[in-house]
Design an enzyme around this catalytic site. Structure first.
Site, PDB file in Angstrom:
ATOM      1  N   ASP A   1       0.843  -1.192   0.000  1.00  0.00           N
ATOM      2  CA  ASP A   1       0.000   0.000   0.000  1.00  0.00           C
ATOM      3  C   ASP A   1       0.883   1.248   0.000  1.00  0.00           C
ATOM      4  O   ASP A   1       1.828   1.351   0.779  1.00  0.00           O
ATOM      5  CB  ASP A   1      -0.905  -0.001   1.240  1.00  0.00           C
ATOM      6  CG  ASP A   1      -2.048   0.994   1.113  1.00  0.00           C
ATOM      7  OD1 ASP A   1      -3.173   0.561   0.843  1.00  0.00           O
ATOM      8  OD2 ASP A   1      -1.799   2.199   1.284  1.00  0.00           O
TER       9      ASP A   1
ATOM     10  N   ASN B   1      -2.380  12.930  -4.440  1.00  0.00           N
ATOM     11  CA  ASN B   1      -3.446  13.303  -5.373  1.00  0.00           C
ATOM     12  C   ASN B   1      -4.020  14.676  -5.064  1.00  0.00           C
ATOM     13  O   ASN B   1      -4.267  15.482  -5.964  1.00  0.00           O
ATOM     14  CB  ASN B   1      -4.557  12.251  -5.323  1.00  0.00           C
ATOM     15  CG  ASN B   1      -4.227  11.009  -6.135  1.00  0.00           C
ATOM     16  OD1 ASN B   1      -3.447  11.061  -7.075  1.00  0.00           O
ATOM     17  ND2 ASN B   1      -4.803   9.891  -5.762  1.00  0.00           N
TER      18      ASN B   1
ATOM     19  N   HIS C   1      -4.120  14.079  -9.890  1.00  0.00           N
ATOM     20  CA  HIS C   1      -4.180  12.640 -10.151  1.00  0.00           C
ATOM     21  C   HIS C   1      -3.150  12.181 -11.185  1.00  0.00           C
ATOM     22  O   HIS C   1      -2.745  11.013 -11.176  1.00  0.00           O
ATOM     23  CB  HIS C   1      -5.590  12.254 -10.604  1.00  0.00           C
ATOM     24  CG  HIS C   1      -6.606  12.331  -9.496  1.00  0.00           C
ATOM     25  ND1 HIS C   1      -6.808  11.306  -8.606  1.00  0.00           N
ATOM     26  CD2 HIS C   1      -7.453  13.321  -9.127  1.00  0.00           C
ATOM     27  CE1 HIS C   1      -7.749  11.638  -7.738  1.00  0.00           C
ATOM     28  NE2 HIS C   1      -8.156  12.870  -8.028  1.00  0.00           N
TER      29      HIS C   1
ATOM     30  N   GLU D   1      -4.439   2.574  -4.587  1.00  0.00           N
ATOM     31  CA  GLU D   1      -3.000   2.490  -4.344  1.00  0.00           C
ATOM     32  C   GLU D   1      -2.593   1.170  -3.711  1.00  0.00           C
ATOM     33  O   GLU D   1      -1.490   1.043  -3.187  1.00  0.00           O
ATOM     34  CB  GLU D   1      -2.563   3.655  -3.439  1.00  0.00           C
ATOM     35  CG  GLU D   1      -3.038   3.570  -2.003  1.00  0.00           C
ATOM     36  CD  GLU D   1      -4.416   4.133  -1.760  1.00  0.00           C
ATOM     37  OE1 GLU D   1      -4.706   4.508  -0.618  1.00  0.00           O
ATOM     38  OE2 GLU D   1      -5.217   4.195  -2.724  1.00  0.00           O
TER      39      GLU D   1
END
Length: 210
Positions: A67, A75, A80, A110
């Site tokens: 992760d 973001n 993005h 993610e």
């Protein structure tokens, strides 16, 4: 002409199994791949007399959840497109970090998943730790600002009798522990249980049966 049609058909199948951004396998194919491993464990785990056998040559199967730390912050602060760059780079490094027989998935957002079949228990940690250190060492630059990107990783060993959710949830709990205790860490679920940081799910399940 038939070969051309067949080739196009195979390309369509492969496209449906791949994440459109990273090119890694997508979540749709995860259950199928993990099901094959669990099926092999069930077949090889018994000698026909009901007695469990040790994995051949000591090799075992592992699952890891990867992760990206503070990905929402990237973001929100940079947009993005920069977030996609991070995901693309992580996917490329993952492809370079693991063996050909390992399976890499973008599970969503993610979050990534790595299946490590038939690996020595003393060696499963090395590629995961190398991945963590490699990502940390990359000097990401967004809009002339240097940003440190790190990842948290949780890993678990496949157990006889596991279901798909059992394996994933153990690794997910390990990565959740890493993110709640400083991030940029690799943790093995069994080690966290042994240290008293997490409950032993197997024991909890046994107790509930009675």
């Amino acid at each position: 002409g038939f070969l051309g049609l067949y080739r196009n058909y195979l390309n369509l199948l492969d496209y449906s199994e791949r994440d459109t951004l990273t090119g890694l396998r997508n979540r749709k194919t995860f259950d199928e791949n993990i099901g094959k491993i669990l099926g092999n464990i069930a077949r090889l785990g018994s000698d026909g007399s009901g007695q469990r056998r040790r994995p051949r040559d000591g090799y075992q199967h592992w699952l890891a959840v990867v992760d990206v730390d503070h990905f929402k912050r990237v973001n929100d602060q940079f947009g993005h497109l920069y977030g996609d760059e991070v995901l693309l780079l992580l996917a490329r490094i993952m492809q370079e970090s693991f063996r050909h027989q390992d399976r890499l998935f973008r599970f969503g957002g993610e979050e990534f998943v790595v299946l490590l079949p038939n690996i020595n228990p003393d060696k499963y940690q090395k590629p995961l730790e190398n991945l963590r250190q490699t990502i940390k060492s990359i000097p990401f630059r967004f809009r002339d600002a240097r940003v440190e990107i790190t990842i948290s990783i949780g890993a678990t060993l496949f157990r006889p009798g596991d279901h798909t959710t059992d394996v994933f949830e153990r690794a997910d709990k390990a990565v959740y522990f890493a993110k709640g205790n400083g991030r940029n860490q690799l943790h093995h679920h069994a080690d966290l249980v042994a240290a008293g940081h997490l409950a032993d799910d197997a024991k909890i399940g046994d107790m509930e049966l009675f």
